[in-house]
Design a protein around this motif. Structure first.
Motif, PDB file in Angstrom:
ATOM      1  N   TRP A  34      50.356  44.256  43.240  1.00  0.00           N
ATOM      2  CA  TRP A  34      49.381  44.803  44.204  1.00  0.00           C
ATOM      3  C   TRP A  34      49.010  46.247  43.887  1.00  0.00           C
ATOM      4  O   TRP A  34      47.887  46.674  44.161  1.00  0.00           O
ATOM      5  CB  TRP A  34      49.919  44.668  45.630  1.00  0.00           C
ATOM      6  N   MET A  35      49.952  46.982  43.289  1.00  0.00           N
ATOM      7  CA  MET A  35      49.582  48.336  42.870  1.00  0.00           C
ATOM      8  C   MET A  35      48.542  48.261  41.749  1.00  0.00           C
ATOM      9  O   MET A  35      47.625  49.085  41.668  1.00  0.00           O
ATOM     10  CB  MET A  35      50.811  49.123  42.405  1.00  0.00           C
ATOM     11  N   ARG A  36      48.696  47.266  40.899  1.00  0.00           N
ATOM     12  CA  ARG A  36      47.693  47.081  39.835  1.00  0.00           C
ATOM     13  C   ARG A  36      46.315  46.812  40.452  1.00  0.00           C
ATOM     14  O   ARG A  36      45.298  47.331  40.011  1.00  0.00           O
ATOM     15  CB  ARG A  36      48.136  45.902  38.952  1.00  0.00           C
ATOM     16  N   ARG A  37      46.310  46.028  41.517  1.00  0.00           N
ATOM     17  CA  ARG A  37      45.036  45.774  42.194  1.00  0.00           C
ATOM     18  C   ARG A  37      44.467  47.065  42.790  1.00  0.00           C
ATOM     19  O   ARG A  37      43.253  47.282  42.793  1.00  0.00           O
ATOM     20  CB  ARG A  37      45.228  44.739  43.320  1.00  0.00           C
ATOM     21  N   ALA A  38      45.365  47.912  43.288  1.00  0.00           N
ATOM     22  CA  ALA A  38      44.909  49.185  43.863  1.00  0.00           C
ATOM     23  C   ALA A  38      44.287  50.068  42.768  1.00  0.00           C
ATOM     24  O   ALA A  38      43.235  50.683  42.969  1.00  0.00           O
ATOM     25  CB  ALA A  38      46.074  49.907  44.538  1.00  0.00           C
ATOM     26  N   ILE A  39      44.930  50.117  41.603  1.00  0.00           N
ATOM     27  CA  ILE A  39      44.378  50.931  40.501  1.00  0.00           C
ATOM     28  C   ILE A  39      43.031  50.362  40.056  1.00  0.00           C
ATOM     29  O   ILE A  39      42.064  51.100  39.841  1.00  0.00           O
ATOM     30  CB  ILE A  39      45.345  50.983  39.300  1.00  0.00           C
ATOM     31  N   LEU A  40      42.978  49.052  39.928  1.00  0.00           N
ATOM     32  CA  LEU A  40      41.711  48.431  39.491  1.00  0.00           C
ATOM     33  C   LEU A  40      40.600  48.690  40.508  1.00  0.00           C
ATOM     34  O   LEU A  40      39.447  48.900  40.136  1.00  0.00           O
ATOM     35  CB  LEU A  40      41.904  46.925  39.287  1.00  0.00           C
ATOM     36  N   THR A  41      40.970  48.689  41.789  1.00  0.00           N
ATOM     37  CA  THR A  41      39.972  48.989  42.819  1.00  0.00           C
ATOM     38  C   THR A  41      39.419  50.395  42.632  1.00  0.00           C
ATOM     39  O   THR A  41      38.212  50.629  42.750  1.00  0.00           O
ATOM     40  CB  THR A  41      40.599  48.843  44.217  1.00  0.00           C
ATOM     41  N   ALA A  42      40.306  51.339  42.309  1.00  0.00           N
ATOM     42  CA  ALA A  42      39.854  52.709  42.043  1.00  0.00           C
ATOM     43  C   ALA A  42      38.959  52.751  40.806  1.00  0.00           C
ATOM     44  O   ALA A  42      37.917  53.406  40.791  1.00  0.00           O
ATOM     45  CB  ALA A  42      41.059  53.626  41.860  1.00  0.00           C
ATOM     46  N   MET A  43      39.357  52.031  39.771  1.00  0.00           N
ATOM     47  CA  MET A  43      38.603  52.057  38.519  1.00  0.00           C
ATOM     48  C   MET A  43      37.220  51.432  38.668  1.00  0.00           C
ATOM     49  O   MET A  43      36.279  51.800  37.977  1.00  0.00           O
ATOM     50  CB  MET A  43      39.382  51.320  37.419  1.00  0.00           C
ATOM     51  N   GLU A  44      37.127  50.474  39.576  1.00  0.00           N
ATOM     52  CA  GLU A  44      35.840  49.812  39.763  1.00  0.00           C
ATOM     53  C   GLU A  44      34.878  50.641  40.618  1.00  0.00           C
ATOM     54  O   GLU A  44      33.685  50.362  40.664  1.00  0.00           O
ATOM     55  CB  GLU A  44      36.055  48.437  40.417  1.00  0.00           C
ATOM     56  N   ALA A  45      35.423  51.644  41.306  1.00  0.00           N
ATOM     57  CA  ALA A  45      34.564  52.494  42.132  1.00  0.00           C
ATOM     58  C   ALA A  45      33.692  53.360  41.234  1.00  0.00           C
ATOM     59  O   ALA A  45      33.932  53.502  40.041  1.00  0.00           O
ATOM     60  CB  ALA A  45      35.419  53.356  43.053  1.00  0.00           C
ATOM     61  N   ASP A  46      32.722  53.960  41.832  1.00  0.00           N
ATOM     62  CA  ASP A  46      31.766  54.718  41.048  1.00  0.00           C
ATOM     63  C   ASP A  46      32.332  55.975  40.402  1.00  0.00           C
ATOM     64  O   ASP A  46      31.752  56.514  39.479  1.00  0.00           O
ATOM     65  CB  ASP A  46      30.583  55.117  41.937  1.00  0.00           C
ATOM     66  N   GLY A  47      33.444  56.459  40.898  1.00  0.00           N
ATOM     67  CA  GLY A  47      34.023  57.650  40.326  1.00  0.00           C
ATOM     68  C   GLY A  47      33.277  58.911  40.688  1.00  0.00           C
ATOM     69  O   GLY A  47      33.245  59.854  39.914  1.00  0.00           O
ATOM     70  N   ARG A  48      32.669  58.921  41.850  1.00  0.00           N
ATOM     71  CA  ARG A  48      31.896  60.096  42.245  1.00  0.00           C
ATOM     72  C   ARG A  48      32.625  60.946  43.275  1.00  0.00           C
ATOM     73  O   ARG A  48      32.032  61.739  43.962  1.00  0.00           O
ATOM     74  CB  ARG A  48      30.537  59.649  42.794  1.00  0.00           C
TER      75      ARG A  48
END
Ligand SMILES: [Zn+2]
Length: 436
Positions: free
Chosen positions: A61-75
């Motif tokens: 689930w932490m991996r899912r949390a990181i992937l969620t961050a990575m998929e965000a726009d990064g703004r």
């Protein structure tokens, strides 16, 4: 994802809050595919099966949390782009990532997606960074998390910001929620590096691209070149991500550097042209005006750093006439020396309107090599030779291309390229002294 080494998992097992250990150099290596540049390719998300063991579930689930961050726009910069997921009885209830700067943080996004707040009682919140404990543009996440009645709050790393460090954990724990810190610690650390480095070194993180090429004494780095990155789809994707995610892009003057496709959704503060070789020779006022307008449309003020002289007076007139800011390096310093010193003493903020978290030097071999020779580069993104040793270290042939005993942190294997992320010795040493 067959052979991941979840070093951090062991440190998290069975304790309320770990992360106090001192890292050894080998502890830095992150699972394949993770890094400051995010995930390239499709190897990560789809094929994982949920393990029944508790700690393995935490990793999942932490991996899912990181992937969620990575998929965000990064703004979100200068805030960190955090990822959070909420899980109950092995089922994902919601996921969220930090919104563009000034917007909601990841924990709030995930929590507010759940309409019946009572469902959150007994659930687990996974978040890549310690919930904030202070008022910024948003109220403290720790208070909201504490109010939800979570059974557990599982975190990647502690926030080194003195207003948060440990305070967020204490507030959540005071509400009766178990706090676990250190799950996928290295992976979350790598992702949040642009946020962490300024807090560790009191200056922005500086990174640049390089090619790993066979030399007579082993591998050698060719700094700054981008042509080969563009020839592989994974390299192109990775480079575009970095350009999108960085705060300040420093590159050679060229029309192609004002690239709307790469930057349309970017968060960066600006684009700086660094003229060390008189590349402006052919620029007209009209061209300069068009490029300045394009850059403004992207929300990225364009500046040119160049030493004025009799040879470039006409070109500088064109640049200034076109509305591009001309910055003259402090006298006595060449442009590379000025960048290094202005990053250290904060003068760069006067050029960019604020101190960036992350300066990316792109497509500028001379500047990248000069900065590396001054030990100013922190992270090197290396396109590795297929079949080569992959070990760059201090094997570089020429002093200007040496990055010391660089440590490879991340390795991203894609279909048509292998990409390594290296921390230079200075950054590795500084990180080893932290307890995040
Ligand atoms: Zn927050």
């Amino acid at each position: 994802m067959a052979s991941e080494d979840f070093t951090a998992e062991r440190s998290a097992t069975g304790s309320a809050e770990t992360a106090q250990r001192v890292m050894a150099a080998s502890d830095f290596v992150v699972a394949p595919g993770y890094g400051v540049g995010g995930v390239v390719g499709t190897g990560l998300s789809a094929t994982e099966s949920l393990a029944t063991e508790l700690s393995a579930a935490d990793v999942h689930w932490m991996r899912r949390a990181i992937l969620t961050a990575m998929e965000a726009d990064g703004r979100a910069s200068p805030n960190p782009t955090v990822g959070a997921v909420i899980v109950k009885d092995g089922v994902l209830l919601s996921a969220g990532a930090t919104e563009p700067f000034g917007g909601r943080h990841a924990e709030r996004c995930a929590i507010e997606k759940v309409t019946d707040r009572a469902v959150l009682r007994g659930a687990t919140l996974y978040t890549t960074l310690e919930p904030c404990a202070h008022w910024g543009k948003q109220p403290p996440c720790a208070d909201l998390v504490a109010d939800c009645g979570f059974a557990r709050c599982v975190v990647g790393i502690r926030d080194p910001n003195p207003a948060v460090a440990g305070v967020g954990f204490a507030r959540v724990r005071a509400a009766g929620t178990e706090v676990v810190c250190g799950v996928l610690r290295n992976e979350t650390l790598a992702w949040h590096l642009p946020y962490l480095v300024p807090r560790l070194l009191a200056r922005p993180m500086i990174s640049t691209f390089a090619l790993d090429t066979p030399g007579t004494n082993g591998s050698r780095l060719l700094f700054g070149h981008s042509d080969r990155w563009e020839s592989a789809s994974a390299g192109r994707d990775y480079r575009a991500r970095l350009k999108h995610r960085c705060d300040l892009l420093v590159t050679e003057p060229s029309a192609s550097s004002v690239d709307t496709a790469a930057f349309a959704r970017g968060a960066w503060h600006g684009l700086v042209w660094w003229d060390m070789a008189g590349r402006l020779a052919d620029m007209t006022v009209t061209e300069a005006r068009e490029l300045a307008a394009q850059a403004r449309d992207l929300g990225a003020p364009l500046a040119l750093v160049a030493v004025p002289g009799p040879d470039n007076a006409a070109q500088l007139d064109a640049v200034v006439g076109g509305g591009i800011t001309h910055v003259i390096p402090q006298s006595g310093l060449d442009p590379a020396g000025w960048l290094a010193s202005s990053i250290r003493d904060g003068e760069l903020a006067a050029v960019t309107g604020g101190m960036p978290n992350w300066v990316l030097v792109d497509d500028h071999p001379r500047l990248a090599a000069a900065l590396a020779a001054m030990d100013t580069v922190d992270v090197v993104h290396v396109l590795e030779t297929r079949g080569g040793s992959g070990e760059v270290g201090n094997l570089c042939a020429r002093p200007a291309e040496t990055i010391g005993d660089a440590v490879r942190i991340a390795r991203i294997e894609a279909a048509d390229a292998t990409i390594g992320e290296y921390y230079t010795q200075g950054l590795s040493s500084a990180l080893r002294g932290t307890s995040w």
